[in-house]
Motif scaffolding. Sequence first.
Motif, PDB file in Angstrom:
ATOM      1  N   ASP A  61       0.833  -1.204   0.000  1.00 22.39           N
ATOM      2  CA  ASP A  61       0.000   0.000   0.000  1.00 22.39           C
ATOM      3  C   ASP A  61       0.867   1.253   0.000  1.00 22.39           C
ATOM      4  O   ASP A  61       0.514   2.260  -0.620  1.00 22.39           O
ATOM      5  CB  ASP A  61      -0.901   0.018   1.249  1.00 22.39           C
ATOM      6  CG  ASP A  61      -2.181  -0.785   1.064  1.00 22.39           C
ATOM      7  OD1 ASP A  61      -2.426  -1.239  -0.074  1.00 22.39           O
ATOM      8  OD2 ASP A  61      -2.923  -0.963   2.043  1.00 22.39           O
ATOM      9  N   THR A 195      -7.281  -3.584  -6.131  1.00 24.77           N
ATOM     10  CA  THR A 195      -5.863  -3.631  -5.778  1.00 24.77           C
ATOM     11  C   THR A 195      -5.448  -5.041  -5.382  1.00 24.77           C
ATOM     12  O   THR A 195      -4.386  -5.532  -5.785  1.00 24.77           O
ATOM     13  CB  THR A 195      -5.568  -2.652  -4.617  1.00 24.77           C
ATOM     14  OG1 THR A 195      -5.931  -1.329  -5.004  1.00 24.77           O
ATOM     15  CG2 THR A 195      -4.088  -2.671  -4.257  1.00 24.77           C
ATOM     16  N   CYS A 196      -6.268  -5.722  -4.601  1.00 23.61           N
ATOM     17  CA  CYS A 196      -5.933  -7.072  -4.161  1.00 23.61           C
ATOM     18  C   CYS A 196      -5.992  -8.075  -5.313  1.00 23.61           C
ATOM     19  O   CYS A 196      -5.245  -9.064  -5.322  1.00 23.61           O
ATOM     20  CB  CYS A 196      -6.858  -7.510  -3.023  1.00 23.61           C
ATOM     21  SG  CYS A 196      -6.460  -6.703  -1.449  1.00 23.61           S
ATOM     22  N   ILE A 207      -2.343  -9.102   0.307  1.00 21.43           N
ATOM     23  CA  ILE A 207      -3.791  -9.043   0.500  1.00 21.43           C
ATOM     24  C   ILE A 207      -4.115  -9.052   1.987  1.00 21.43           C
ATOM     25  O   ILE A 207      -5.069  -8.408   2.448  1.00 21.43           O
ATOM     26  CB  ILE A 207      -4.491 -10.224  -0.221  1.00 21.43           C
ATOM     27  CG1 ILE A 207      -4.202 -10.160  -1.728  1.00 21.43           C
ATOM     28  CG2 ILE A 207      -5.993 -10.206   0.042  1.00 21.43           C
ATOM     29  CD1 ILE A 207      -4.754 -11.357  -2.508  1.00 21.43           C
ATOM     30  N   CYS A 210      -4.411  -5.601   3.469  1.00 21.39           N
ATOM     31  CA  CYS A 210      -5.334  -4.641   2.870  1.00 21.39           C
ATOM     32  C   CYS A 210      -6.242  -4.041   3.944  1.00 21.39           C
ATOM     33  O   CYS A 210      -6.695  -4.737   4.855  1.00 21.39           O
ATOM     34  CB  CYS A 210      -6.183  -5.333   1.801  1.00 21.39           C
ATOM     35  SG  CYS A 210      -7.302  -4.199   0.935  1.00 21.39           S
ATOM     36  N   ASN A 212      -9.150  -2.546   3.204  1.00 20.47           N
ATOM     37  CA  ASN A 212     -10.537  -2.608   2.772  1.00 20.47           C
ATOM     38  C   ASN A 212     -11.320  -3.568   3.685  1.00 20.47           C
ATOM     39  O   ASN A 212     -10.908  -4.717   3.870  1.00 20.47           O
ATOM     40  CB  ASN A 212     -10.595  -3.111   1.319  1.00 20.47           C
ATOM     41  CG  ASN A 212     -12.003  -3.138   0.770  1.00 20.47           C
ATOM     42  OD1 ASN A 212     -12.856  -3.860   1.261  1.00 20.47           O
ATOM     43  ND2 ASN A 212     -12.238  -2.359  -0.274  1.00 20.47           N
ATOM     44  N   CYS A 215     -12.094  -7.006   2.176  1.00 26.15           N
ATOM     45  CA  CYS A 215     -10.902  -7.853   2.043  1.00 26.15           C
ATOM     46  C   CYS A 215     -10.459  -8.381   3.399  1.00 26.15           C
ATOM     47  O   CYS A 215     -10.039  -9.538   3.526  1.00 26.15           O
ATOM     48  CB  CYS A 215      -9.770  -7.071   1.384  1.00 26.15           C
ATOM     49  SG  CYS A 215     -10.109  -6.625  -0.337  1.00 26.15           S
TER      50      CYS A 215
END
Length: 447
Positions: A61, A195-196, A207, A210, A212, A215
């Motif tokens: 990230d 993105t993942c 991942i 992440c 999110n 996710c």
Amino acid sequence: MELVTKAIKGTLDTLPSESYKIQYLEAAMRETAENFGFFEVRTPVFEHTELFQRGVGETTDVVQKEMYTFDDKGGRSITLRPEGTAGAVRAYLEHGVFNDGAPQKMSYITSCYRYEKPQAGRLREFHQFGVENFGSGAPLADAEIISLAKEIFDYLDVKNISLEINSIGCPECRKEYHKALKAYFESKKDMLCETCLERLDKNPMRILDCKNPECKKVCENAPVVIDYLCDDCKAHFESVKSQLDAMGIEYKVNPTIVRGLDYYTRTVFEFVSNEIGAQGTVCGGGRYDGLVEELGGNPTPACGFGLGLERLLLLMENQGTAFPQRKPCELYIASMDDKSLLKAAQLGYELRKEGMSVQYDVVGRSLKAQMKYANKIGAAYTVVLGESELESGEIKLKNMEDGTEREMKLDTFVSDFQTVALENALKDFDFGDVGIDDINGVFGGDK
């Protein structure tokens, strides 16, 4: 009044009324680091962008979303440092520090920059204390830096902070883990963010980091890396735990910790708190045995951590920590006219050279206003200089706490006031048969 501009979103001003707290943290960190043999390195605030792309990792990230990157006037891609380790490694290699033997121990207090959504404990400009150990692959080096961080928290009397540790293995045992992760996430692709989905082939471990919410929910049942460690990595991790046990440092094994930067190998750890909201990780670090080689050096084991100053300060303030106060004003010299103001400046200068905190009027206040100001800044003592004091050579020193006064000679005031200040500083100590004259002798007679 209309301001031309305000501070940029995600940045903070540290005012004189608060800066002493940060200075206290920094002093405690430097002192503790030096006790462990870590000494300061300072690196530039910006570096060539490829340093972070190669070092931090292109699938993180930090690199994908958060770096402040721009082209300079020479057309070179430049990035404000998002973390401290890559710059320390670059300096270690560029200046041949490795030639001085192993281990090489560095520490730093540095500003970092990431374009994130600002919230409590997370800023776009933030400050880190960090340490790096280059040249030791021993588990004891991992335990040593963990114990250094623990000692800082103990020194500062930080409460309710827990240590969580994990091992994410070496590149060899991670190959099998990546296969397992990829198979798991392939079956849940429709629940992953864009993105993942890009990370799925390049680096499925990312991942797990992440932010999110969807996710993160998918990651809850993902395979854990600790189940895929090779024998060497298992032995290393067990040894780290044994060292922490021997030091009496409590910890919890958290198999979900992977850290947000690609350079980590084997040991990873975090000191976390549940008292500062979502940004609960105050300190994080681990081992990064491949980073020095990745940035152009010979294979070199290394480990380190970063500790967020703003998050630590937030935690300590939430806990009601008592900070040492900033240096108080020991003497305010009030003046009644221009001639006495010159004398006040002279006395103030001489006392300041002796390490005393002294103030006098520099804005043209009346005597009454000067005394109000002396009260406001908490001056321990005051004197008033006027025509009669200059002529007689005698002044009255007033103790602002109890209102008592004592006559003093103007021509010996500098040395006499130092004695008074020393007596005041030591009044609550019991030195038995040792008197103030004995103490004065130790400090040079007249100081």
